[in-house]
Design a protein around this motif. Sequence first.
Motif, short mmCIF file in Angstrom:
data_model
loop_
_atom_site.label_atom_id
_atom_site.label_comp_id
_atom_site.label_asym_id
_atom_site.label_seq_id
_atom_site.Cartn_x
_atom_site.Cartn_y
_atom_site.Cartn_z
N VAL A 1 -8.49 -11.21 -5.22
CA VAL A 1 -8.84 -11.56 -3.84
C VAL A 1 -8.50 -10.40 -2.92
CG1 VAL A 1 -8.44 -13.14 -1.92
CG2 VAL A 1 -8.46 -14.01 -4.26
N GLY A 2 -9.47 -9.94 -2.16
CA GLY A 2 -9.25 -8.95 -1.12
C GLY A 2 -9.33 -9.64 0.23
N SER A 3 -8.32 -9.49 1.06
CA SER A 3 -8.31 -10.25 2.32
C SER A 3 -8.06 -9.34 3.51
CB SER A 3 -7.25 -11.35 2.27
OG SER A 3 -5.96 -10.80 2.13
N LEU A 4 -8.76 -9.64 4.56
CA LEU A 4 -8.52 -8.98 5.85
C LEU A 4 -8.42 -10.11 6.87
CD1 LEU A 4 -8.07 -6.32 7.16
CD2 LEU A 4 -10.52 -6.05 7.46
N ILE A 5 -7.23 -10.73 6.91
CA ILE A 5 -7.04 -11.96 7.70
C ILE A 5 -6.41 -11.64 9.04
CG2 ILE A 5 -5.80 -14.16 7.75
CD1 ILE A 5 -6.18 -14.37 4.78
N GLU A 6 -5.41 -10.77 9.06
CA GLU A 6 -4.77 -10.41 10.31
C GLU A 6 -4.68 -8.89 10.38
OE1 GLU A 6 -1.03 -12.28 10.64
OE2 GLU A 6 -1.81 -14.31 10.53
N ILE A 7 -5.04 -8.36 11.55
CA ILE A 7 -5.01 -6.91 11.72
C ILE A 7 -3.60 -6.38 11.51
CG2 ILE A 7 -5.33 -5.06 13.39
CD1 ILE A 7 -7.54 -6.72 14.65
N GLY A 8 -3.47 -5.41 10.63
CA GLY A 8 -2.18 -4.80 10.39
C GLY A 8 -1.32 -5.52 9.38
N ALA A 9 -1.76 -6.69 8.88
CA ALA A 9 -0.96 -7.40 7.89
C ALA A 9 -0.86 -6.56 6.63
CB ALA A 9 -1.60 -8.76 7.58
N GLY A 10 0.35 -6.42 6.11
CA GLY A 10 0.55 -5.63 4.90
C GLY A 10 0.80 -4.16 5.18
N PHE A 11 0.72 -3.73 6.45
CA PHE A 11 1.01 -2.34 6.80
C PHE A 11 2.46 -2.22 7.25
CE2 PHE A 11 -3.66 -1.43 8.10
CZ PHE A 11 -3.98 -1.27 6.76
N HIS A 12 3.10 -1.12 6.85
CA HIS A 12 4.44 -0.82 7.36
C HIS A 12 4.27 0.13 8.53
CE1 HIS A 12 8.53 0.54 7.78
NE2 HIS A 12 8.93 -0.33 6.86
N PRO A 13 4.78 -0.22 9.72
CA PRO A 13 4.49 0.59 10.92
C PRO A 13 5.01 2.02 10.84
CG PRO A 13 6.18 -1.08 11.36
CD PRO A 13 5.59 -1.41 10.03
N ASP A 14 6.08 2.26 10.06
CA ASP A 14 6.64 3.60 10.00
C ASP A 14 6.01 4.46 8.91
OD1 ASP A 14 8.43 3.18 12.10
OD2 ASP A 14 9.88 2.23 10.77
N PHE A 15 5.18 3.87 8.06
CA PHE A 15 4.48 4.63 7.03
C PHE A 15 3.20 5.22 7.63
CE2 PHE A 15 6.18 2.17 3.08
CZ PHE A 15 7.46 2.56 3.43
N THR A 16 2.76 6.33 7.06
CA THR A 16 1.51 6.93 7.50
C THR A 16 0.33 6.13 6.96
OG1 THR A 16 1.30 8.37 5.57
CG2 THR A 16 2.60 9.20 7.43
N GLY A 17 -0.86 6.49 7.43
CA GLY A 17 -2.06 5.83 6.93
C GLY A 17 -2.19 5.96 5.43
N VAL A 18 -1.96 7.16 4.91
CA VAL A 18 -2.07 7.39 3.46
C VAL A 18 -1.03 6.57 2.71
CG1 VAL A 18 -1.72 9.12 1.64
CG2 VAL A 18 -3.10 9.67 3.66
N GLU A 19 0.21 6.57 3.20
CA GLU A 19 1.26 5.81 2.52
C GLU A 19 0.96 4.32 2.52
OE1 GLU A 19 5.04 8.79 3.56
OE2 GLU A 19 4.46 7.18 4.95
N ASN A 20 0.35 3.82 3.59
CA ASN A 20 0.00 2.41 3.64
C ASN A 20 -1.16 2.07 2.71
OD1 ASN A 20 1.48 0.50 5.55
ND2 ASN A 20 1.33 2.36 6.80
N VAL A 21 -2.04 3.02 2.47
CA VAL A 21 -3.09 2.80 1.48
C VAL A 21 -2.47 2.57 0.11
CG1 VAL A 21 -5.01 3.86 0.24
CG2 VAL A 21 -4.88 4.05 2.73
N TYR A 22 -1.52 3.41 -0.27
CA TYR A 22 -0.84 3.24 -1.57
C TYR A 22 -0.05 1.94 -1.60
CZ TYR A 22 -2.03 7.91 -3.23
OH TYR A 22 -2.71 9.02 -3.70
N LEU A 23 0.60 1.59 -0.47
CA LEU A 23 1.37 0.36 -0.43
C LEU A 23 0.47 -0.85 -0.63
CD1 LEU A 23 3.95 -1.27 0.22
CD2 LEU A 23 3.37 -1.06 2.65
N ASN A 24 -0.65 -0.90 0.09
CA ASN A 24 -1.57 -2.03 -0.04
C ASN A 24 -2.19 -2.09 -1.42
OD1 ASN A 24 -2.68 -3.68 2.64
ND2 ASN A 24 -1.47 -1.87 3.12
N ALA A 25 -2.51 -0.93 -1.97
CA ALA A 25 -3.08 -0.91 -3.32
C ALA A 25 -2.09 -1.48 -4.33
CB ALA A 25 -3.47 0.52 -3.70
N ALA A 26 -0.80 -1.16 -4.15
CA ALA A 26 0.21 -1.70 -5.06
C ALA A 26 0.32 -3.22 -4.92
CB ALA A 26 1.57 -1.04 -4.77
#
Length: 396
Positions: free
Chosen positions: A94-119
Amino acid sequence: MGVAVADGEIRGRGIGRLFKIRLSQSRSLKETILRRDLPQTRELWALRDVDLDVHPGEALGIVGQNGSGKSTLLKLIAGIFAPSLGELEVGGRVGSLIEIGAGFHPDFTGVENVYLNAAIYGLKRRYVDEHLDEIIGFAELEDFADVPVRTYSSGMYMRLGFSVAMHVNPDVLLLDEVLAVGDEAFQQKCFGRIADFKRAGGTIVFVSHDPSAVERVCDRAVLLEHGRVVEEGAAVEVVSAYHRRLVNRATDTAARKDGAGSELLRVHEVRAIAGDGTARDRVTEGEPVTIEVWLYAEEGAEGARVTVGFRDTAGQPLGSQTVEGVRLRPARLELLRLRFPGLPMREGRFFVDVIVNSEDLDAELARDERALELSVFSRDSAGSGPIRLGGSWELP
């Protein structure tokens, strides 16, 4: 439930979701004596007796008024909540885009958050290495890839979240109002990618207030009302039924609001108080303004979260501000004030929305969209755009 579901299939039987809302524990002696029989918690059924069948490759729309249970159903499918009653099975990733920014860490960069979400989605790092440029490129964030996402605008958040969700190769894609954020060009880009995903056999569940978007994306739709499915069928027919119900309910809604205490919690009134102390719906750019929000809770509430948001006439959000830990005494009108030394908008018409959530964000207690319409008149003929920057020049 019998045979296991296939990848991309969703099957639910008798789904129910119950939330328990903690009521006010702090009462005066008089209130304690007069209201001693009131319960300490209030049960709220966000969903009741919902049956759901979505076949692989199908696009299902979910429509209904605020508080009807749309987002709760989507979160059940995403696995964020578990049903209180019934059974729900979802096949595949399941891929979800329910809330803007959910699953993102604010102090991580865009690239780091891509790896975080992929994990989080269970993807291997090697896959992200191979597709990173594609993910960042689709989100149009090449110049901001190495910047902390706390500096991102809501549109940048949405673009990155959408890009990640589309690149995790999901069997089921969940979308909740996310296409309302971002410029029109990127919205068209999103619709194109959704169409590609659908043609490739992906399953979509889409929640939106925009009927044209539901009709454009979805084959079928369901209409929720007070947590129950009241209409189901072709997307065009369900959207039409939804509109008919809204028209027929207008008079009933006005009558219900006249009855004191008919709702658990309601937004009673929203006013703009100008710098001279008068209530006005027209102010001058930069003028001090206080937004007054009057709330009424028949049984009180503890720890509520109150959000005041501004939108332009096109419905695009301009910003919001939330206060937490609000205590509402039982059966009293309570006043909250949000003060601005000068509203950050330039000339135009703007709408004020008020949303009240429970302390843990599990339940929406009240919502009043377009509670106030505010006109702002500009003093700077040389300025442009909807936002007043308010900076001061320093010349050599």
